[in-house]
Design a protein around this motif. Sequence first.
Motif, PDB file in Angstrom:
ATOM      1  N   ASP A  22       0.825  -1.201   0.000  1.00 43.51           N
ATOM      2  CA  ASP A  22       0.000   0.000   0.000  1.00 43.51           C
ATOM      3  C   ASP A  22       0.862   1.254   0.000  1.00 43.51           C
ATOM      4  N   LYS A  25       2.144   1.677  -3.568  1.00 48.69           N
ATOM      5  CA  LYS A  25       1.048   1.939  -4.498  1.00 48.69           C
ATOM      6  C   LYS A  25       0.523   3.366  -4.378  1.00 48.69           C
ATOM      7  N   SER A  26       0.529   3.902  -3.173  1.00 48.24           N
ATOM      8  CA  SER A  26      -0.074   5.221  -2.935  1.00 48.24           C
ATOM      9  C   SER A  26       0.703   6.355  -3.596  1.00 48.24           C
ATOM     10  N   ALA A  28       2.369   8.447  -2.005  1.00 53.52           N
ATOM     11  CA  ALA A  28       2.410   9.581  -1.082  1.00 53.52           C
ATOM     12  C   ALA A  28       3.821   9.856  -0.586  1.00 53.52           C
ATOM     13  N   ASN A 222      -6.411   5.011   4.639  1.00 56.68           N
ATOM     14  CA  ASN A 222      -5.239   5.394   3.841  1.00 56.68           C
ATOM     15  C   ASN A 222      -3.939   5.170   4.619  1.00 56.68           C
ATOM     16  N   ALA A 225      -0.616   5.027   2.634  1.00 55.39           N
ATOM     17  CA  ALA A 225      -0.201   6.330   2.111  1.00 55.39           C
ATOM     18  C   ALA A 225       0.402   7.192   3.204  1.00 55.39           C
ATOM     19  N   TRP A 257      -0.115  17.473  -1.037  1.00 52.54           N
ATOM     20  CA  TRP A 257      -0.956  16.277  -1.088  1.00 52.54           C
ATOM     21  C   TRP A 257      -2.392  16.622  -0.715  1.00 52.54           C
TER      22      TRP A 257
END
Length: 266
Positions: A22, A25-26, A28, A222, A225, A257
Motif C-alpha cells: 500500500d 502503491k499510494s 504519497a 489510507n 499512504a 498532497w
Amino acid sequence: MSDKLKHMAVAEANSARAASHDVLKSGAYLYPIKGIIYFATHKGLWGPFMSRAGRTISLGIGVTSFMFFFTYVPQMAIMAFTSGPLAAFSAGLLVLSESSTITNILSRSFLVEDALLDTFDGTLIARDLEPLVAQGRQVKPQSGGRDAMARLGKMISKPLARFTPQALFRSLIYLPLNLIPVVGTVLYIAVQGKRLGPALHTRYFQLKGWNARQREEWVSKNRGAYTGLGMAAFALEMVPFASIAFSFTNMVGAALWAADLEKETK
C-alpha cells in the motif's frame, strides 16, 4: 527492556511488511520530495523558515554538542560489538541522528509551531484553496501582487500540539533500534513514519472540520499512504543540521498532497 524492544521491533517489522504494498502503491512518499522542489521554487514561502532559522540552528548546535559530550563514548562502546572497526564512525552517525530527532521535537514544540502552520496554509493558498484555509484563519484579499504568505490573516484555530514529556518519551524509546546496523534504522524510520504521517495532516483535518472518529477512519483507510508520507518525511528530518529545513519542506509536501486530495473530490 531489551525483550520489550525486541517484541516491538518484530511487531513493527510485521506491520511494515504487510503495509509495504500500500505504501508503494499510494505514491504519497513522493510528496516530501515534491515539497522540497516546490519550496525551492516559491520564494514567497521562505519567510516563516527564515524568521526562525537563527534560533533553530542555535538549538541544534546546543543539542548536538550535549549529545556528543555525554553519549558518544558509551554508544561507541556498545557499537563495537555490532560494527567492529567502524564503531567510531557508526556511533558518530547515530549521535547525529539522535541529535536531529531531539532538535526537531523541541523546535517543533517551542520555536517553529506557528511558522509551520503558516507554511502549510500559505501553500494551500498558493494552490488556490483559499476557501479551505478560511475555515481556520482569516484570508486577506488578493491585491497589489500580494503573495500567498502575505494573505494570511489572524488565526482562528491552531491544531498543532504543544510539547509533552510523553511525546518526547515515545520518540526516544525507539532510538536504540539504531544500534542495529541498517535493519534497525529502517525499522526506526518505519515506526516514526507511521506516527508522523497523520500528524503532518493535522491542520488539514482541522480545516476539513473532521472530528476524531472521522480522522481515524480516514487515516485507517489510507494507512499505507500516510505511512509512506511519514517515512519519507522522517528520513529527511534525520539528516544532521538540515532537519529543521526539511520539517518546513515536509509541511509544504503535506499541503501539496492535501491540495491534490481536495481537487480529486471535486
